[in-house]
Design a protein around this motif. Structure first.
Motif, PDB file in Angstrom:
ATOM      1  N   GLN A  66      32.505   7.438  70.399  1.00  0.00           N
ATOM      2  CA  GLN A  66      32.773   8.592  69.552  1.00  0.00           C
ATOM      3  C   GLN A  66      33.782   9.534  70.224  1.00  0.00           C
ATOM      4  OE1 GLN A  66      32.263  10.371  66.149  1.00  0.00           O
ATOM      5  NE2 GLN A  66      30.316   9.391  66.616  1.00  0.00           N
ATOM      6  N   PRO A  67      34.870   9.918  69.543  1.00  0.00           N
ATOM      7  CA  PRO A  67      35.741  10.960  70.107  1.00  0.00           C
ATOM      8  C   PRO A  67      34.956  12.269  70.214  1.00  0.00           C
ATOM      9  CG  PRO A  67      36.810   9.820  68.279  1.00  0.00           C
ATOM     10  CD  PRO A  67      35.369   9.426  68.260  1.00  0.00           C
ATOM     11  N   LEU A  68      35.042  12.915  71.374  1.00  0.00           N
ATOM     12  CA  LEU A  68      34.190  14.080  71.633  1.00  0.00           C
ATOM     13  C   LEU A  68      34.892  15.421  71.493  1.00  0.00           C
ATOM     14  CD1 LEU A  68      32.176  12.830  74.750  1.00  0.00           C
ATOM     15  CD2 LEU A  68      31.611  12.595  72.329  1.00  0.00           C
ATOM     16  N   ASP A  69      36.200  15.414  71.307  1.00  0.00           N
ATOM     17  CA  ASP A  69      36.954  16.673  71.302  1.00  0.00           C
ATOM     18  C   ASP A  69      36.371  17.703  70.338  1.00  0.00           C
ATOM     19  OD1 ASP A  69      39.907  15.983  72.749  1.00  0.00           O
ATOM     20  OD2 ASP A  69      38.774  14.286  71.983  1.00  0.00           O
ATOM     21  N   LYS A  70      35.966  17.256  69.157  1.00  0.00           N
ATOM     22  CA  LYS A  70      35.474  18.203  68.148  1.00  0.00           C
ATOM     23  C   LYS A  70      34.126  18.819  68.522  1.00  0.00           C
ATOM     24  CE  LYS A  70      33.516  14.494  65.259  1.00  0.00           C
ATOM     25  NZ  LYS A  70      33.592  13.838  63.938  1.00  0.00           N
ATOM     26  N   TYR A  71      33.430  18.222  69.511  1.00  0.00           N
ATOM     27  CA  TYR A  71      32.136  18.754  69.924  1.00  0.00           C
ATOM     28  C   TYR A  71      32.223  19.636  71.172  1.00  0.00           C
ATOM     29  CZ  TYR A  71      30.482  14.931  66.939  1.00  0.00           C
ATOM     30  OH  TYR A  71      30.267  14.081  65.892  1.00  0.00           O
ATOM     31  N   LEU A  72      33.327  19.522  71.917  1.00  0.00           N
ATOM     32  CA  LEU A  72      33.382  20.148  73.233  1.00  0.00           C
ATOM     33  C   LEU A  72      33.566  21.665  73.204  1.00  0.00           C
ATOM     34  CD1 LEU A  72      35.365  17.502  75.312  1.00  0.00           C
ATOM     35  CD2 LEU A  72      32.911  17.958  75.322  1.00  0.00           C
ATOM     36  N   ASP A  73      33.916  22.225  72.074  1.00  0.00           N
ATOM     37  CA  ASP A  73      34.019  23.683  71.974  1.00  0.00           C
ATOM     38  C   ASP A  73      32.761  24.307  71.395  1.00  0.00           C
ATOM     39  OD1 ASP A  73      36.565  23.947  73.075  1.00  0.00           O
ATOM     40  OD2 ASP A  73      37.523  23.443  71.169  1.00  0.00           O
ATOM     41  N   LYS A  74      31.782  23.468  71.051  1.00  0.00           N
ATOM     42  CA  LYS A  74      30.523  23.984  70.495  1.00  0.00           C
ATOM     43  C   LYS A  74      29.338  23.386  71.248  1.00  0.00           C
ATOM     44  CE  LYS A  74      27.987  24.629  66.152  1.00  0.00           C
ATOM     45  NZ  LYS A  74      27.907  24.262  64.706  1.00  0.00           N
ATOM     46  N   GLU A  75      28.942  22.168  70.875  1.00  0.00           N
ATOM     47  CA  GLU A  75      27.782  21.540  71.521  1.00  0.00           C
ATOM     48  C   GLU A  75      28.007  21.297  73.018  1.00  0.00           C
ATOM     49  OE1 GLU A  75      27.562  20.483  67.172  1.00  0.00           O
ATOM     50  OE2 GLU A  75      29.147  20.436  68.708  1.00  0.00           O
ATOM     51  N   GLY A  76      29.261  21.097  73.420  1.00  0.00           N
ATOM     52  CA  GLY A  76      29.533  20.814  74.827  1.00  0.00           C
ATOM     53  C   GLY A  76      30.292  21.910  75.533  1.00  0.00           C
ATOM     54  N   LYS A  77      30.234  23.122  75.019  1.00  0.00           N
ATOM     55  CA  LYS A  77      31.055  24.228  75.531  1.00  0.00           C
ATOM     56  C   LYS A  77      30.822  24.489  77.025  1.00  0.00           C
ATOM     57  CE  LYS A  77      32.253  29.046  74.440  1.00  0.00           C
ATOM     58  NZ  LYS A  77      31.926  29.674  75.725  1.00  0.00           N
TER      59      LYS A  77
END
Length: 486
Positions: free
Chosen positions: A110-121
């Motif tokens: 799964q590409p993670l970029d879209k999660y890294l500013d929220k779930e993975g901040k």
């Protein structure tokens, strides 16, 4: 709603269909998602006991549970190939280096970029930015790297007792050739000691960054220190040939095991039967190696490359990826975020339960209890952020500061961030791999004369399609460099 993703994985080019689940497959709000996590390492007796404590904590903190499935070292690669090829639904898996890149390029993660500013901040901020750069494949981040040393530094590791016995100054060893008088002394005076320890996986240090990850090095490389934009066959470069000639002379002099090209002897540190070996270094590595000797002797190191080099292999050496088949990608990222930022969870997964597997000492350091050694030994390097791990009683107080300084001094290889897409030359690469498997072990262990052997090696490489692969790779590298300098 389900959509299908055509997926050709690995060099086999197998076309498979993976189901990517949408909103209709989400667990109802009153259910606690359980994440299936594939992890490398020998299955441990107390894993279920530890995971029970993990789940108490993660359910309370982020509303998820975790089911860790451990697969033994030798079986992990094939098991994950089967799992991924079958389209099995799972959430997280350990991956590394070439396998990480191959699976990412083929759509398994799964590409993670879209999660890294929220779930993975918090995790995004906590990890070294170079790691995120190194985990970026074709513009997307597909996994969470372990936050540890980012550079690769090879060192000579010497038996310090023998160094002192013969009054040697290992700080003067600046090249492979400089070892010769030391090796000669050991050969002449220590009949029970092999001057250079190593087996079929031995190879001398080269000043090149290998661009395709493979157990036996494939030829395609760039200089790890000189930004000249050229991809070369490192085997036949002038400096490599000098090293191979020296290595062959060492073999002929009896400085190495005569069966080194086929030997599987691990040359364990607890056997005092070697004088020098080549290892990859990290801060405080001497403490680990000295512990492994069992007190029989101590070691001393001398760097081969003056500064650590940041390569794709050094920043993708341990990654946790989220599967494209995961029904809970947001929750998976939340868990990885907590694992990499929460000291309690990171130490619980790594060290086990306090009071059962380890005890905390008055100064905050820890000591393993028998239950950890016997029932819960985990691969620390693979699990995530090292900088929030508790220190053992024999580790220096400034251990993590030493790691940060090591990282600060590390220098990027020109090849860092370039990932070759082999889809146009898969057949040729498979043939070249077979040729390297045939020729390289003998060359890299010194058992053959490189001046006689290299022409045959190069002829076989040419017949296998070397020129075609070199051109395709150079074209991609040129495009990468042009984009990088914009």
């Amino acid at each position: 709603m389900k959509k299908k993703l055509a997926l050709g994985l690995g060099l086999l080019g197998v076309a498979l269909t993976l189901g990517a689940c949408g909103s209709d497959d989400k667990a109802s709000s009153d259910e606690v998602p359980t994440l299936k996590w594939y992890m490398i390492g020998t299955p441990q007796k107390d894993t279920d006991k530890v995971m029970k404590e993990v789940n108490k904590y993660t359910e309370k903190k982020i509303g998820v549970k975790v089911d860790m499935v451990q697969v033994d070292w030798g079986d992990y690669g094939k098991r994950m190939q089967t799992v991924i090829n079958s389209g099995e639904a799972f959430d997280i898996c350990y991956t590394a280096a070439g396998e990480y890149v191959t699976y990412a390029q083929k759509g398994a993660f799964q590409p993670l970029d879209k999660y890294l500013d929220k779930e993975g901040k918090e995790m995004k901020e906590a990890l070294n930015p170079v790691l995120w750069d190194g985990a970026t494949v074709d513009g997307e981040i597909y996994g969470v790297p372990s936050n540890k040393e980012i550079g690769e530094q090879q060192v000579y590791v010497f038996n310090e007792d023998l160094v002192k016995k013969y009054n040697m100054d290992v700080s003067k060893v600046k090249s492979f050739e400089d070892l010769e008088p030391l090796l000669k002394t050991i050969k002449e005076n220590e009949p029970s000691i092999t001057p250079i320890g190593g087996n079929k996986d031995f190879k001398p240090a080269f000043n090149y960054d290998f661009l395709i990850d493979n157990a036996v090095p494939l030829p395609f490389s760039v200089s790890q220190t000189e930004e000249n934009g050229k991809i070369v066959n490192f085997y036949d470069q002038k400096d490599s040939m000098e090293t191979l000639r020296t290595l062959h002379s060492y073999y002929q002099a009896g400085y190495m095991d005569k069966d080194i090209a086929t030997s599987t002897d691990p040359w364990s540190y607890d056997k005092e039967n070697w004088f020098v070996r080549i290892e990859k270094y990290q801060p405080c590595a001497e403490n680990v190696w000295n512990k492994n000797t069992g007190g029989k002797y101590t070691v001393v190191t001398q760097p081969i490359n003056e500064v650590p080099i940041i390569k794709n292999s050094s920043v993708t050496g341990a990654i946790q990826a989220v599967s494209v088949t995961s029904k809970h990608p947001e929750e998976a990222v939340k868990f990885l975020n907590l694992l990499n930022t929460d000291e309690y969870l990171r130490n619980l997964v790594d060290k086990g339960i306090e009071g059962t597997h380890y005890k905390e000492l008055e100064d905050g350091k820890i000591e393993d209890l028998p239950a950890r050694v016997e029932n819960y030994s985990m691969p620390t390097y693979a699990l995530g952020n090292h900088f929030i791990l508790k220190l053992y009683e024999d580790e220096p107080n400034d251990k993590w500061e030493q790691f940060k300084q090591f990282n600060k001094e590390s220098v990027a290889s020109p090849g860092l961030g370039f990932y070759f897409d082999p889809k146009e030359v898969r057949t040729e690469i498979a043939s070249i791999t077979n040729v390297c498997n045939e020729f390289a072990p003998a060359l890299l262990t010194g058992t053959v004369d490189p001046d006689e052997y290299m022409p045959k090696f190069k002829k076989k490489l040419d017949d296998a399609g070397m020129d075609k692969v070199m051109k395709e790779m150079q074209d991609q590298y040129d495009a990468y460099l042009a984009k990088k300098t914009k």
